[in-house]
Design an enzyme around this catalytic site. Structure first.
Site, PDB file in Angstrom:
ATOM      1  N   ASP A 132      50.848  42.791  37.030  1.00  0.00           N
ATOM      2  CA  ASP A 132      49.424  42.816  37.340  1.00  0.00           C
ATOM      3  C   ASP A 132      48.626  43.446  36.205  1.00  0.00           C
ATOM      4  O   ASP A 132      49.139  44.276  35.449  1.00  0.00           O
ATOM      5  CB  ASP A 132      49.158  43.616  38.620  1.00  0.00           C
ATOM      6  CG  ASP A 132      49.860  43.023  39.830  1.00  0.00           C
ATOM      7  OD1 ASP A 132      50.038  41.793  39.854  1.00  0.00           O
ATOM      8  OD2 ASP A 132      50.227  43.789  40.731  1.00  0.00           O
ATOM      9  N   LYS A 133      47.364  43.074  36.125  1.00  0.00           N
ATOM     10  CA  LYS A 133      46.477  43.629  35.103  1.00  0.00           C
ATOM     11  C   LYS A 133      46.450  45.154  35.162  1.00  0.00           C
ATOM     12  O   LYS A 133      46.432  45.830  34.126  1.00  0.00           O
ATOM     13  CB  LYS A 133      45.059  43.077  35.286  1.00  0.00           C
ATOM     14  CG  LYS A 133      44.036  43.635  34.318  1.00  0.00           C
ATOM     15  CD  LYS A 133      42.653  43.061  34.606  1.00  0.00           C
ATOM     16  CE  LYS A 133      41.603  43.679  33.692  1.00  0.00           C
ATOM     17  NZ  LYS A 133      40.235  43.162  33.975  1.00  0.00           N
TER      18      LYS A 133
END
Length: 240
Positions: free
Chosen positions: A103-104
């Site tokens: 995930d970012k």
């Protein structure tokens, strides 16, 4: 001896698309046997080809990188809305892509490779390959929380129950977890189901490859026995 158009050869080596290869050639960034390449040029695998002063190792050479993805970097090839993508950080002469996202707002180990077969083998959920994380949450870790996480949790919004996993408390607010599946934002969803919020999430291992001493934004080539073991664990041979 097989001859092939230079732009096609660069694409097969994973450097870039044919169109982008033509641009590199026009910009004088490609050398063939020490001479500036020209559009439409034919080459063979025995030619010494350099792109941006880096020697191309050949279209059949397999490359695997261990990359420390920093927080804020999006796992995507191209996204005009992403503030920063992997290609903005990685400067490598062969085009590689990621095997399993992060995930970012997560950080840690990301494996990058130009071997599509290896990616497929690593991503196949039925193979149950291990991925290890260190997670910091907003509340003190309790035995009840760890046991609930390790038993598997039903995620209503995805209609899936997570597999049993290994958990271990390593600090007042920090625990280690080893997963064998890749449900979207799995650890965050599991923690939320237990009433906890993830404050920091770092992946430190994928199968036999460890993050080690890498710092955010750094990468290293996976080579030697470490690379051979990765292929063996995936049921693959490097030159399949």
């Amino acid at each position: 001896m097989e001859l092939i158009r230079l732009n096609k050869y660069l694409a097969q080596c994973g450097v870039c698309s044919r169109r982008d290869a033509d641009k590199l050639i026009e910009q004088g960034k490609v050398l063939v046997n020490g001479v500036m390449a020209i559009p439409g040029q034919q080459v063979s695998p025995k030619d010494d080809i350099k792109v941006n002063n880096r020697t191309l190792k050949g279209r059949d050479e397999k490359h695997v990188l261990a990359f420390y993805k920093p927080i804020g970097v999006t796992c995507t090839e191209k996204d005009p809305h992403a503030e920063k993508i992997i290609a903005d950080i990685i400067d490598y002469p062969v085009r590689v892509t990621y095997a399993g996202r992060l995930d970012k707002d997560s950080e840690g180990l990301l494996l990058l490779t130009n071997d599509g077969a290896l990616i497929d083998a690593m991503m196949r959920g039925s193979n149950k390959h291990e991925k290890e994380y260190v997670v910091r949450v907003d509340k003190e870790i309790t035995p009840v929380f760890l046991e609930k996480m390790s038993r598997g949790i039903y995620l209503k919004d995805l209609d899936v129950t997570t597999r049993e996993c290994i958990t271990e408390k390593i600090g007042k607010f920090t625990f280690r977890i080893i997963l064998t599946q890749g449900v979207n934002r799995q650890i965050r969803r599991m923690c939320q189901n237990c009433g906890f919020q993830v404050k920091n999430l770092k992946r430190i291992r994928v199968m036999n490859v460890n993050l080690g001493d890498l710092k955010p934004g750094e990468y290293r080539e996976v080579t030697g026995e470490e690379l051979n073991q990765l292929y063996r664990d995936c049921g693959k041979f490097k030159y399949d």
